[in-house]
Design a protein around this motif. Structure first.
Motif, short mmCIF file in Angstrom:
data_model
loop_
_atom_site.label_atom_id
_atom_site.label_comp_id
_atom_site.label_asym_id
_atom_site.label_seq_id
_atom_site.Cartn_x
_atom_site.Cartn_y
_atom_site.Cartn_z
N GLY A 45 20.25 -3.18 17.74
CA GLY A 45 21.51 -3.13 18.47
C GLY A 45 21.30 -3.40 19.95
O GLY A 45 20.39 -4.11 20.35
N SER A 46 22.13 -2.78 20.77
CA SER A 46 22.05 -2.95 22.22
C SER A 46 21.19 -1.85 22.82
O SER A 46 20.85 -0.87 22.15
CB SER A 46 23.47 -2.87 22.82
OG SER A 46 23.98 -1.56 22.69
N PRO A 47 20.80 -1.98 24.10
CA PRO A 47 19.97 -0.95 24.75
C PRO A 47 20.59 0.44 24.78
O PRO A 47 19.90 1.41 25.06
CB PRO A 47 19.78 -1.50 26.17
CG PRO A 47 19.89 -2.97 26.02
CD PRO A 47 20.95 -3.17 24.96
N THR A 48 21.89 0.54 24.50
CA THR A 48 22.53 1.86 24.46
C THR A 48 22.38 2.52 23.09
O THR A 48 22.72 3.70 22.94
CB THR A 48 24.02 1.73 24.80
OG1 THR A 48 24.65 0.83 23.87
CG2 THR A 48 24.21 1.22 26.22
N ASP A 49 21.89 1.79 22.10
CA ASP A 49 21.72 2.32 20.75
C ASP A 49 20.32 2.90 20.58
O ASP A 49 19.33 2.32 21.03
CB ASP A 49 21.95 1.23 19.70
CG ASP A 49 23.36 0.68 19.74
OD1 ASP A 49 24.29 1.48 19.94
OD2 ASP A 49 23.52 -0.55 19.57
N THR A 50 20.23 4.04 19.90
CA THR A 50 18.93 4.67 19.66
C THR A 50 18.02 3.77 18.83
O THR A 50 16.81 3.68 19.09
CB THR A 50 19.14 6.01 18.92
OG1 THR A 50 19.94 6.88 19.73
CG2 THR A 50 17.80 6.68 18.65
#
Length: 510
Positions: free
Chosen positions: A428-433
């Motif tokens: 996912g994106s850098p905000t996803d674990t």
């Protein structure tokens, strides 16, 4: 040959040793190498192997340099072509250096190859620190990338020339300690280089008050010339290892088809394990400061990011330092397997608990668990894969064998650094674990694969394996009609001359 376990191999090793030293008092064909006093024997091991410190420093410091360039130039840097390859391009140069110097170290000289590679490393590290292109940042990034490629060539020469000479010189040390000294002056040097490569940017950033970015990255790179300069002076006094003098093929035609028959499968396994190890180790090492920056956010001072990066890199040291004597006790093969299995376990735990330990308020816990993960990698494959590569082949082709295995390992590092962002992006994106979990899942799975390969496909390595391996290879060559009297021939010598038999006496022409 390739599937033996320790109990099955020891009788054969004893038989070979007995053959090399006849109890009836007859002189063996290859008398054992004289054991020298410790201080006399240890300094060639240090001088040959310690150059790998530069590998650790130069490869790790570029992660901090890249972070600094991102702070200084923002999207100008991150949007440039250099951003994606400046951290990895040295690996490409290293592969070239390992292959070229692998041949040179076997066909020319161990010590000569070392000196040339050291000069290349010094010159191009200095040029990288002074990268400039008419005030154009993008042009400067490209120049930096080009110099980093040549730095890699210098680093690459340290592997087949330095580590191989280190392994051969360790044969003159006391039995029962040879593995640890090889490790302490090769892989441990790389790890100290990683630590210093993380600490120096922290010190420089603190001295520059986190604002003079150009000073920070240029000084951090430039300091990388100091150690090779010191080492160059030490290496001027080196002589060729005695094992190489006795068993080299530098003045004869190497029987490559026989070499491939005897060592091809083993070389494939050693290379594959090295590929797997470097795939994870270098990618995680280079991106650790970026991972920490993501925890703190882009506004964190460089000293905060670099400080925790140094703490993480310190965990390399207990792994390599404590693992060195274990390699003498268990043998390199079983120590590698133990380290890989334990690292896999920690990797899976790290992935499962990432969401809880990747918060700014528990960054110490993150650093500890992450550090243990990296430390176990050094305890196992980090310490022992080079040892396996140096001791699972005969002296005459050791430089090329080691160079090929190390080159494939560095290709793994190059691939790891290159695909690491894609593995993250799959989560996912850098905000996803999952963005940060996926690399740990992949790395832990590969650890188990490497452990299985070592267990089923590699032999046990003892204290006298280099000598015994030379005997085994001699027997194989003789059984296939290759005249082993050619081993160790000096330039201009012939087999008849060293046998004390003239051509006229034999009635044949050479």
């Amino acid at each position: 040959m390739f599937w033996r376990k320790k109990p099955a191999e020891e009788p054969q090793q004893q038989e070979i040793a007995a053959a090399a030293s006849d109890e009836s008092g007859m002189e063996a064909s290859m008398p054992p190498i004289d054991q020298k006093p410790f201080m006399q024997a240890i300094w060639p091991v240090l001088a040959c192997g310690a150059g790998l410190f530069s590998d650790g420093y130069v490869n790790n410091v570029i992660g901090s340099v890249s972070t600094t360039l991102r702070y200084e130039y923002g999207t100008v840097y991150t949007g440039s072509h250099a951003y994606g390859i400046v951290s990895a391009i040295a690996f490409a140069g290293t592969v070239v250096g390992q292959l070229v110097f692998g041949v040179l170290s076997d066909r020319w000289s161990r010590t000569g190859s070392l000196l040339v590679s050291t000069v290349i490393l010094i010159v191009f590290t200095a040029l990288a620190a002074g990268s400039y292109y008419h005030g154009d940042p993008v042009g400067m990034f490209n120049i930096l990338t080009a110099w980093r490629f040549f730095v890699g060539i210098g680093i690459g020469g340290e592997y087949p020339a330095g580590s191989v000479s280190c392994a051969e010189s360790s044969g003159e040390l006391k039995g029962g300690t040879r593995n640890r000294w090889f490790i302490l002056f090769t892989n441990s040097m790389i790890d100290w280089g990683f630590v210093v490569g993380a600490f120096v940017p922290y010190v420089v950033a603190a001295a520059a008050h986190n604002i003079y970015y150009g000073t920070i990255w240029r000084t951090s790179l430039g300091i990388g010339t100091v150690f090779p300069l010191i080492l160059f002076v030490l290496r001027l006094k080196l002589k060729e290892p005695e094992e190489f003098s006795r068993n080299s093929m530098k003045n004869v035609k190497t029987p490559y088809l026989l070499v491939l028959r005897f060592y091809g499968f083993r070389l494939f396994i050693v290379s594959l394990i090295w590929f797997i190890y470097d795939f994870s180790a270098y990618a995680f090492g280079i991106y650790s400061s970026s991972i920490l920056a993501s925890i703190y956010g882009n506004g964190a001072p460089l000293t905060t990011v670099f400080g925790w990066n140094t703490v993480i890199n310190l965990f390399y040291l207990p792994g390599t330092m404590l693992g060195a004597p274990v390699s003498d006790r268990l043998g390199p093969r079983y120590t590698l397997i133990l380290g890989q299995v334990l690292q896999a376990i920690v990797g899976f735990i790290m992935a499962g608990c990432y969401a809880k330990i990747s918060q700014p308020n528990v960054v110490a816990a993150f650093a500890v668990v992450y550090g243990i993960f990296m430390s176990l990698g050094e305890f196992g494959p980090g310490n022992n894969i080079g040892l396996l590569a140096a001791k699972t082949c005969a002296t005459g082709i050791r430089g090329q064998y080691y160079g090929v295995a190390a080159a494939i390992g560095k290709i793994g590092a190059f691939v790891g650094v290159y695909v690491f962002p894609y593995i993250q992006a799959a989560g996912g994106s850098p905000t996803d674990t999952a963005y940060y979990q996926y690399p740990f899942y992949v790395s832990a799975s590969l650890c188990l694969l490497a452990a299985a390969l070592a267990f089923f496909c590699l032999p046990h390595i003892g204290q006298d394996t280099i000598t015994l391996e030379d005997e085994r290879f001699r027997e194989f060559l003789e059984s296939n009609g290759w005249d082993t009297r050619q081993l160790g021939l000096r330039k201009g010598e012939s087999v008849d001359e060293i046998s004390g038999v003239s051509q006229e006496e034999k009635g044949v022409s050479v």
